[in-house]
Enzyme design. Structure first.
Site, PDB file in Angstrom:
ATOM      1  N   HIS A 147      36.621   3.147  42.155  1.00  0.00           N
ATOM      2  CA  HIS A 147      37.128   2.844  40.815  1.00  0.00           C
ATOM      3  C   HIS A 147      36.395   3.626  39.720  1.00  0.00           C
ATOM      4  O   HIS A 147      36.930   3.858  38.634  1.00  0.00           O
ATOM      5  CB  HIS A 147      37.021   1.344  40.548  1.00  0.00           C
ATOM      6  N   ASP A 352      56.522  11.924  42.450  1.00  0.00           N
ATOM      7  CA  ASP A 352      57.687  12.404  43.187  1.00  0.00           C
ATOM      8  C   ASP A 352      57.266  13.594  44.043  1.00  0.00           C
ATOM      9  O   ASP A 352      56.912  14.646  43.518  1.00  0.00           O
ATOM     10  CB  ASP A 352      58.793  12.808  42.200  1.00  0.00           C
TER      11      ASP A 352
END
Length: 411
Positions: A147, A352
């Site tokens: 993180h 994508d």
């Protein structure tokens, strides 16, 4: 049907071009330093096939690391070191014996690469990736990262870049920025950094939480919003989760003033004069603490519960001025706290790799840092969620799971 996932041995993916291997270090910002080195995983599920997804995405990852060089680095104190061409991103190719629509919660851990310990060590990679092909032609891209490297918005930007390169673009459309100076002169004061780390600094525990894939119905969200003027979807969902979880997990005892606080994350890239540069992919969020008693949350009017969340949001600018130090965190039992974060609008659902955006974005975790819920993006089919807002939950112990689901169904 329960599928089986067969994994290849990890390979180290490094930047594809020599000029990406320049020795350098990146200073962590105050916002990075408020985050402990815990792992976070995101699974992007694609139901439209592409040609050779494992090789295509592995190659695109190597290209992306040229511009995102710190992603292949390692932690070194208050910096990310990028000093050797031996470092990179471990990558696993895998295949599943079932179709994508047959994936169950039990299979999710096999779709991502996990870190060895409960917290990420300085010597470990900052990011790991797995691509799993399914019998139907669909595939899952799973990233597990430290993180400290990035928040959800930063990882969304990185995965969009990998996707652009997989589709044949020569360079990412967004120029990445990771320097702490990209936040300008504004950052978190030391008192707030300490409070942020305290809020997320609990030792993760495996097996203490029941992972649940749930939906908060639109009908319920609509009723809450109808009662609360200008109530956002997040405020309504957070209020519902907070109430149901408090009723299910915290017993109603004679000690009516026992605390049952909420902690939620807020993206501050463009808020309160922070002024993060475009393309910044480091951590740029703060945690807001919403103190409340069990009675207030479990038994009060839902409008008052929403009001607590809204007023806490209005006070977020105080976190940038050092107003976060005086809190009851140290006195509150860990299991009484609920953490809620929203992955809607951070860009994870815009990646994508050649076949369109993911059919679904999923969060999965087996280690409970704090009892937590992640509000997930809607299905990427050109329409919003049909039934409600999807939430991945690790907020109750197994013995409280049925009661939590019953409270949600009864609201």
């Amino acid at each position: 049907m329960s599928g089986v996932v067969n994994k290849s041995s990890p390979v180290m993916v490094r930047p594809s071009e020599e000029h990406g291997l320049v020795a350098a270090t990146v200073q962590l910002s105050s916002l990075d330093q408020g985050v402990p080195p815990c792992a976070i995983s995101s699974l992007l599920m694609f139901d439209q096939p592409i040609d050779k997804p494992i090789e295509t995405i592995k190659q695109a990852l190597s290209q992306a690391l040229v511009d995102y060089r710190p992603v292949s680095g390692r932690l070194a104190g208050d910096r990310i070191a990028c000093t050797t061409d031996e470092w990179g991103v471990p990558f696993v190719g895998a295949s599943a014996t079932c179709a994508l629509d047959e994936v169950t919660v039990a299979l999710l851990p096999d779709l991502a690469v996990a870190y060895a310990g409960s917290l990420c060590g300085d010597h470990e990679p900052l990011l790991q990736m797995q691509v799993t092909e399914f019998s139907c032609g669909g595939f899952v891209v799973a990233v597990t990262w430290n993180h400290i490297l990035a928040d959800g918005a930063g990882m969304g930007q990185f995965l969009q870049a990998v996707g652009e390169l997989a589709r044949g673009l020569p360079r990412p459309s967004v120029v990445p920025v990771r320097s702490a100076t990209a936040l300008g002169a504004r950052g978190l004061p030391p008192s707030t950094v300490g409070a942020e780390r305290s809020a997320m600094g609990f030792r993760p525990s495996k097996g203490e939480g029941a992972f649940l894939d749930i939906t908060v119905p639109w009908s319920l969200i609509g009723r809450v919003r109808a009662q609360c003027a200008r109530c956002t979807v997040f405020e309504a969902v957070a209020a519902v989760l907070w109430r149901c979880r408090t009723r299910a997990a915290i017993p109603d005892t004679a000690e009516q003033d026992q605390m049952a606080p909420l902690v939620f994350a807020c993206n501050v890239r463009k808020l309160f004069g922070l002024g993060a540069d475009d393309g910044y992919y480091g951590n740029c969020f703060v945690l807001q603490w919403v103190p409340a008693t069990r009675a207030q949350v479990a038994d009060g009017d839902i409008r008052d519960v929403v009001g607590l969340i809204r007023r806490a949001k209005e006070k977020i600018p105080e976190l940038l001025e050092g107003g976060a130090a005086e809190r009851e965190r140290e006195q509150t039992p860990l299991y009484n706290i609920l953490g809620v974060s929203s992955w809607r609008g951070v860009g994870l659902d815009e990646a994508d790799f050649g076949g369109g955006r993911p059919a679904r974005v999923m969060w999965h975790e087996e280690l409970m840092v704090v009892p937590a819920c992640a509000v997930l993006p809607p299905p990427c089919k050109g329409k919003d969620d049909d039934d409600g807002v999807n939430v991945a939950s690790l907020c109750v112990k197994p013995e409280h799971a049925d009661a939590f689901l019953a409270e949600l169904a009864a609201m």
